[in-house]
Design a protein around this motif. Structure first.
Motif, PDB file in Angstrom:
ATOM      1  N   ALA A   7     -14.710  -9.617  -2.736  1.00  0.00           N
ATOM      2  CA  ALA A   7     -15.205  -8.922  -3.917  1.00  0.00           C
ATOM      3  C   ALA A   7     -14.670  -7.500  -4.007  1.00  0.00           C
ATOM      4  N   ALA A   8     -14.302  -6.908  -2.864  1.00  0.00           N
ATOM      5  CA  ALA A   8     -13.769  -5.547  -2.842  1.00  0.00           C
ATOM      6  C   ALA A   8     -12.273  -5.524  -2.581  1.00  0.00           C
ATOM      7  N   LEU A   9     -11.622  -6.684  -2.645  1.00  0.00           N
ATOM      8  CA  LEU A   9     -10.195  -6.751  -2.333  1.00  0.00           C
ATOM      9  C   LEU A   9      -9.339  -5.885  -3.252  1.00  0.00           C
ATOM     10  N   PRO A  10      -9.585  -5.827  -4.571  1.00  0.00           N
ATOM     11  CA  PRO A  10      -8.766  -4.939  -5.416  1.00  0.00           C
ATOM     12  C   PRO A  10      -8.867  -3.477  -4.990  1.00  0.00           C
ATOM     13  N   GLN A  11     -10.077  -3.020  -4.656  1.00  0.00           N
ATOM     14  CA  GLN A  11     -10.240  -1.620  -4.232  1.00  0.00           C
ATOM     15  C   GLN A  11      -9.548  -1.369  -2.888  1.00  0.00           C
ATOM     16  N   LEU A  12      -9.660  -2.313  -1.955  1.00  0.00           N
ATOM     17  CA  LEU A  12      -9.010  -2.151  -0.656  1.00  0.00           C
ATOM     18  C   LEU A  12      -7.491  -2.132  -0.806  1.00  0.00           C
ATOM     19  N   CYS A  13      -6.963  -2.986  -1.667  1.00  0.00           N
ATOM     20  CA  CYS A  13      -5.510  -2.994  -1.913  1.00  0.00           C
ATOM     21  C   CYS A  13      -5.060  -1.684  -2.530  1.00  0.00           C
ATOM     22  N   ALA A  14      -5.879  -1.125  -3.420  1.00  0.00           N
ATOM     23  CA  ALA A  14      -5.539   0.163  -4.024  1.00  0.00           C
ATOM     24  C   ALA A  14      -5.497   1.266  -2.969  1.00  0.00           C
ATOM     25  N   LEU A  15      -6.425   1.233  -2.010  1.00  0.00           N
ATOM     26  CA  LEU A  15      -6.426   2.237  -0.937  1.00  0.00           C
ATOM     27  C   LEU A  15      -5.195   2.093  -0.043  1.00  0.00           C
ATOM     28  N   VAL A  16      -4.842   0.858   0.295  1.00  0.00           N
ATOM     29  CA  VAL A  16      -3.653   0.629   1.123  1.00  0.00           C
ATOM     30  C   VAL A  16      -2.391   1.099   0.397  1.00  0.00           C
ATOM     31  N   ALA A  17      -2.312   0.808  -0.884  1.00  0.00           N
ATOM     32  CA  ALA A  17      -1.139   1.229  -1.670  1.00  0.00           C
ATOM     33  C   ALA A  17      -1.054   2.750  -1.744  1.00  0.00           C
ATOM     34  N   LEU A  18      -2.199   3.414  -1.951  1.00  0.00           N
ATOM     35  CA  LEU A  18      -2.212   4.878  -2.012  1.00  0.00           C
ATOM     36  C   LEU A  18      -1.827   5.476  -0.673  1.00  0.00           C
ATOM     37  N   CYS A  19      -2.356   4.924   0.418  1.00  0.00           N
ATOM     38  CA  CYS A  19      -2.023   5.415   1.756  1.00  0.00           C
ATOM     39  C   CYS A  19      -0.534   5.245   2.039  1.00  0.00           C
ATOM     40  N   THR A  20       0.007   4.090   1.687  1.00  0.00           N
ATOM     41  CA  THR A  20       1.431   3.829   1.933  1.00  0.00           C
ATOM     42  C   THR A  20       2.312   4.778   1.141  1.00  0.00           C
ATOM     43  N   ALA A  21       1.980   4.974  -0.138  1.00  0.00           N
ATOM     44  CA  ALA A  21       2.792   5.850  -0.986  1.00  0.00           C
ATOM     45  C   ALA A  21       2.757   7.296  -0.482  1.00  0.00           C
TER      46      ALA A  21
END
Length: 389
Positions: free
Chosen positions: A355-369
């Motif tokens: 249920a929180a996968l979109p938010q977690l993916c957004a955090l990973v993408a932000l951290c990577t960038a």
């Protein structure tokens, strides 16, 4: 020479870079205050203001223009309601308004003349309630308190009418309320303001303290000319920042929420996964901001006044749809946007990790960038940021 600017050999491994960064933080009182002391102080003192959770005994007035047994019964029920406290009973609405304007009461109920006669005749009867709309919680307590008092009296009148028509007391009660309604707040059992706001604000506290600490520390390295380093060195520095951020996160999730008995523990594993994604995104963004500003004090000045706007854009205290459309997109560049929503799902609501996968993916993408941008900007031989005086 200031200890912040002492030079040392660049560490050769990520492990040694992590240890060196932790040693640097321990010697820097300003950064140590933000990364260690501030989360602890906020954790104990911020929830203290909401310790009562639910407002009770809000001062109110009753304007009784009817002066009948029915109006006196309404007043007695209002006095018995735990939400409100009747401080003034008068026949003049003007007197109640002046008391409201002076702040002596937070609202009043207007019982009109001939109320009892209208009720006896079966005509529509209306009791008007006026509250102070400037304070939403106080106004809610006033409205609910008077609604409960008037509703209880109204129910008694209806039951007596049904009994007069030949029904027994049990039949009258069942006819008046044929479908029993029981409201249970699943994720905020006390329906308190603290249980609503503190779990979300805790994520903002973690972000702002770590963001400012990371930016200040990076600004210090820029001022000392130590920002040019190998990727392993910067990864070790970020890991040191994350270590303190993870400890603060566990302090809130594992102790503060328990201490104040906030809704928690719906999905403990999911909450740990959230912290594993949330803290590195903040650390990388804070280091990138400190590198861009290039000055220790200026980094703190830039970030100090961003907390309130970020809180409004997080989506828990202000409807996201009410934000200008550009802000609805730009807010996803902040870790708190994804972090707060994911935390409420996983830690408070007990939702599955999916249920929180979109938010977690957004955090990973932000951290990577942010990490890629940071490593590219600090590679040896690249021109550095212009330091502001």
């Amino acid at each position: 020479m200031d200890k912040r600017y002492e030079t040392s050999a660049e560490p050769s491994t990520l492990w040694s870079a992590w240890l060196q960064a932790l040693a640097t933080i321990s010697r820097d009182k300003g950064v140590l205050l933000l990364l260690v002391a501030a989360p602890v102080l906020y954790g104990f003192f911020y929830p203290w203001f909401y310790a009562d959770e639910v407002l009770t005994r809000v001062p109110v007035a009753v304007v009784d223009m009817d002066r009948s047994s029915l109006s006196r019964q309404i007043t007695r029920f209002a006095e018995a309601d735990p939400r409100i406290e009747v401080r003034l009973v008068t026949a003049s609405e003007r007197e109640a308004q002046e008391a409201l304007w002076r702040g002596e009461v937070e609202g009043y109920a207007l019982i009109p003349a001939n109320l009892k006669r209208s009720v006896v005749r079966g005509e529509e009867a209306l009791v008007r309630v006026e509250g102070n709309g400037a304070y939403a919680l106080l106004n809610k307590a006033v409205q609910y308190g008077f609604a409960e008092a008037v509703g209880t009296v109204s129910a008694g009148i209806e039951i007596r009418k049904l009994q007069a028509a030949g029904q027994s007391a049990q039949q009258a009660a069942a006819s008046r309320n044929p479908v029993q309604l029981q409201m249970v707040a699943l994720f905020n059992p006390t329906e308190g303001y603290g249980s609503f706001v503190v779990p979300a604000v805790a994520l903002l506290i973690l972000q702002q303290t770590l963001l400012m600490g990371a930016a200040m520390l990076t600004g210090t390295w820029v001022e000392a000319g130590r920002h040019r380093a190998r990727p392993s060195t910067w990864l070790g520095r970020l890991l040191a920042l994350c270590t303190l951020g993870w400890v603060s996160g566990l302090f809130y999730f594992g102790w503060i929420f328990v201490l104040h008995d906030y809704p928690r523990g719906g999905n403990p594993l999911g909450a740990l996964v959230l912290l594993a994604c949330y803290v590195p995104a903040i650390a990388a963004l804070g280091a990138l901001i400190g590198l861009w500003v290039g000055n220790r004090e200026r980094a703190l000045q830039v970030l100090l006044f961003t907390t309130l706007p970020i809180a409004f854009m997080a989506g828990f205290s202000w409807p996201v749809e009410a934000l200008p459309e550009p802000l609805q997109w730009l807010r996803w560049l902040l870790p708190s946007t994804s972090g707060v929503q994911a935390s409420l799902r996983l830690n408070q609501l007990g939702a599955p990790l999916s249920a929180a996968l979109p938010q977690l993916c957004a955090l990973v993408a932000l951290c990577t960038a942010c990490t890629v941008a940071l490593l590219a900007w600090t590679r040896p031989g690249r021109p550095g940021p212009v330091q502001s005086g």
